[in-house]
Motif scaffolding. Structure first.
Motif, PDB file in Angstrom:
ATOM      1  N   GLY A   1      56.034  51.789 -65.468  1.00 54.40           N
ATOM      2  CA  GLY A   1      56.692  50.719 -66.145  1.00 54.40           C
ATOM      3  C   GLY A   1      56.181  49.217 -65.887  1.00 54.40           C
ATOM      4  O   GLY A   1      55.977  48.453 -66.795  1.00 54.40           O
ATOM      5  N   ILE A   2      55.868  49.057 -64.858  1.00 48.74           N
ATOM      6  CA  ILE A   2      55.331  48.048 -64.118  1.00 48.74           C
ATOM      7  C   ILE A   2      53.713  47.649 -64.468  1.00 48.74           C
ATOM      8  O   ILE A   2      53.330  46.734 -64.953  1.00 48.74           O
ATOM      9  CB  ILE A   2      55.273  47.701 -62.441  1.00 48.74           C
ATOM     10  N   ALA A   3      53.069  48.776 -64.447  1.00 48.01           N
ATOM     11  CA  ALA A   3      51.612  48.754 -64.510  1.00 48.01           C
ATOM     12  C   ALA A   3      51.105  48.712 -65.986  1.00 48.01           C
ATOM     13  O   ALA A   3      50.249  48.096 -66.411  1.00 48.01           O
ATOM     14  CB  ALA A   3      50.815  49.934 -63.864  1.00 48.01           C
ATOM     15  N   GLN A   4      51.852  49.723 -66.782  1.00 49.43           N
ATOM     16  CA  GLN A   4      51.468  49.877 -68.253  1.00 49.43           C
ATOM     17  C   GLN A   4      49.949  49.923 -68.294  1.00 49.43           C
ATOM     18  O   GLN A   4      49.384  49.264 -69.394  1.00 49.43           O
ATOM     19  CB  GLN A   4      52.377  48.930 -68.968  1.00 49.43           C
TER      20      GLN A   4
ATOM     21  N   PHE B   1      48.999  55.157 -65.021  1.00 45.93           N
ATOM     22  CA  PHE B   1      49.057  54.965 -63.511  1.00 45.93           C
ATOM     23  C   PHE B   1      50.658  54.847 -63.078  1.00 45.93           C
ATOM     24  O   PHE B   1      51.332  54.160 -63.541  1.00 45.93           O
ATOM     25  CB  PHE B   1      48.689  53.709 -63.377  1.00 45.93           C
ATOM     26  N   PRO B   2      50.750  55.764 -62.309  1.00 45.21           N
ATOM     27  CA  PRO B   2      50.280  56.843 -61.521  1.00 45.21           C
ATOM     28  C   PRO B   2      50.531  58.252 -62.032  1.00 45.21           C
ATOM     29  O   PRO B   2      51.119  58.214 -63.079  1.00 45.21           O
ATOM     30  CB  PRO B   2      50.656  56.867 -60.153  1.00 45.21           C
ATOM     31  N   SER B   3      49.447  59.180 -61.776  1.00 44.70           N
ATOM     32  CA  SER B   3      49.663  60.423 -62.080  1.00 44.70           C
ATOM     33  C   SER B   3      50.750  61.319 -61.932  1.00 44.70           C
ATOM     34  O   SER B   3      50.893  61.499 -60.440  1.00 44.70           O
ATOM     35  CB  SER B   3      48.442  61.393 -61.973  1.00 44.70           C
ATOM     36  N   GLY B   4      51.711  61.518 -62.623  1.00 50.42           N
ATOM     37  CA  GLY B   4      53.117  62.266 -62.172  1.00 50.42           C
ATOM     38  C   GLY B   4      52.732  63.716 -61.741  1.00 50.42           C
ATOM     39  O   GLY B   4      53.434  64.117 -60.810  1.00 50.42           O
ATOM     40  N   HIS B   5      51.599  64.306 -62.397  1.00 50.55           N
ATOM     41  CA  HIS B   5      51.387  65.741 -61.617  1.00 50.55           C
ATOM     42  C   HIS B   5      50.806  65.604 -60.298  1.00 50.55           C
ATOM     43  O   HIS B   5      51.033  66.382 -59.458  1.00 50.55           O
ATOM     44  CB  HIS B   5      50.131  66.037 -62.634  1.00 50.55           C
ATOM     45  N   ALA B   6      49.954  64.624 -60.244  1.00 52.28           N
ATOM     46  CA  ALA B   6      49.620  64.208 -58.689  1.00 52.28           C
ATOM     47  C   ALA B   6      50.744  64.173 -57.774  1.00 52.28           C
ATOM     48  O   ALA B   6      50.653  64.562 -56.677  1.00 52.28           O
ATOM     49  CB  ALA B   6      48.333  63.203 -58.702  1.00 52.28           C
TER      50      ALA B   6
ATOM     51  N   ASP C   1      44.287  57.060 -60.793  1.00 55.09           N
ATOM     52  CA  ASP C   1      45.791  57.300 -61.087  1.00 55.09           C
ATOM     53  C   ASP C   1      46.260  58.416 -60.194  1.00 55.09           C
ATOM     54  O   ASP C   1      47.400  58.586 -59.747  1.00 55.09           O
ATOM     55  CB  ASP C   1      45.905  57.682 -62.488  1.00 55.09           C
ATOM     56  N   VAL C   2      45.258  59.403 -59.982  1.00 58.94           N
ATOM     57  CA  VAL C   2      45.546  60.605 -59.328  1.00 58.94           C
ATOM     58  C   VAL C   2      45.666  60.322 -57.927  1.00 58.94           C
ATOM     59  O   VAL C   2      46.259  60.914 -57.042  1.00 58.94           O
ATOM     60  CB  VAL C   2      44.572  61.733 -59.564  1.00 58.94           C
TER      61      VAL C   2
END
Length: 197
Positions: free
Chosen positions: A89-92, A117-122, A165-166
């Motif tokens: 929400g901050i980075a968008q 950003f960031p990767s939720g999977h990571a 992101d990861v």
């Protein structure tokens, strides 16, 4: 994100962009199904399945997997995914498909265009690796971290995220696990001292 900062971190001249293009365009027919599998296996959407499996194993083999590991895995996952939503929400940051163009990248799986950003999977993969291997030997750490790294790599390979992101996802995941474990140990230590006193 500030436009100047975005250009520095994600622009065509950035290392992040160049690494993304190199990894994303290094496709091989034998790797594609493995990387697509990582989309499902490393996604937080199946956290309930992971928690259920871990709970069953913990109940059946408590010496091998004490139940506190299962509970702290769940707690760290909630913390990590909460931080994911906050940071997105901050980075968008737009996903590679939107920023670079779907015609210039290789995409496998679902096409997403926002909140890179960031990767939720990571985050989920590294929360899992960190919490389940806390204070354990290489027999736990090596396979869990190998899985987490493969999940993170797959997100760049399939065109869903940039390397930055990861990397950020890995840091958030590890930090979430660390905070939860340290909090638990501090609480358990205090309870132990109270019983002795």
């Amino acid at each position: 994100m500030n436009p100047h900062l975005y250009h520095t971190l994600y622009g065509p001249e950035s290392l992040n962009f160049k690494l993304f293009m190199a990894i994303n365009h290094a496709h091989h027919p034998l790797l594609d199904p493995v990387m697509e599998a990582m989309i499902s296996l490393g996604g937080s959407k199946i956290v309930y399945l992971y928690a259920a499996i871990l709970l069953c194993v913990g109940l059946a083999r408590r010496q091998w997997l004490p139940l506190r590991y299962v509970g702290l895995f769940c707690l760290a996952t909630v913390l990590g995914l909460g931080l994911e939503e906050l940071l997105k929400g901050i980075a968008q940051v737009p996903r590679p498909g939107l920023a670079i163009g779907l015609d210039r990248i290789m995409v496998l799986g679902e096409v997403k265009l926002r909140n890179s950003f960031p990767s939720g999977h990571a985050i989920f993969a590294f929360v899992t690796a960190f919490t389940l291997s806390w204070r354990r030997g290489a027999g736990w750490k090596v396979p869990l971290y190998a899985f987490a790294v493969l999940v993170a790599y797959s997100r760049v390979y399939v065109g869903a995220h940039y390397p930055l992101d990861v990397t950020a996802g890995a840091v958030v995941g590890i930090c979430s696990g660390w905070v939860v474990w340290k909090g638990y140990e501090a609480f358990a230590g205090r309870r132990g001292r109270q019983r002795e006193g």
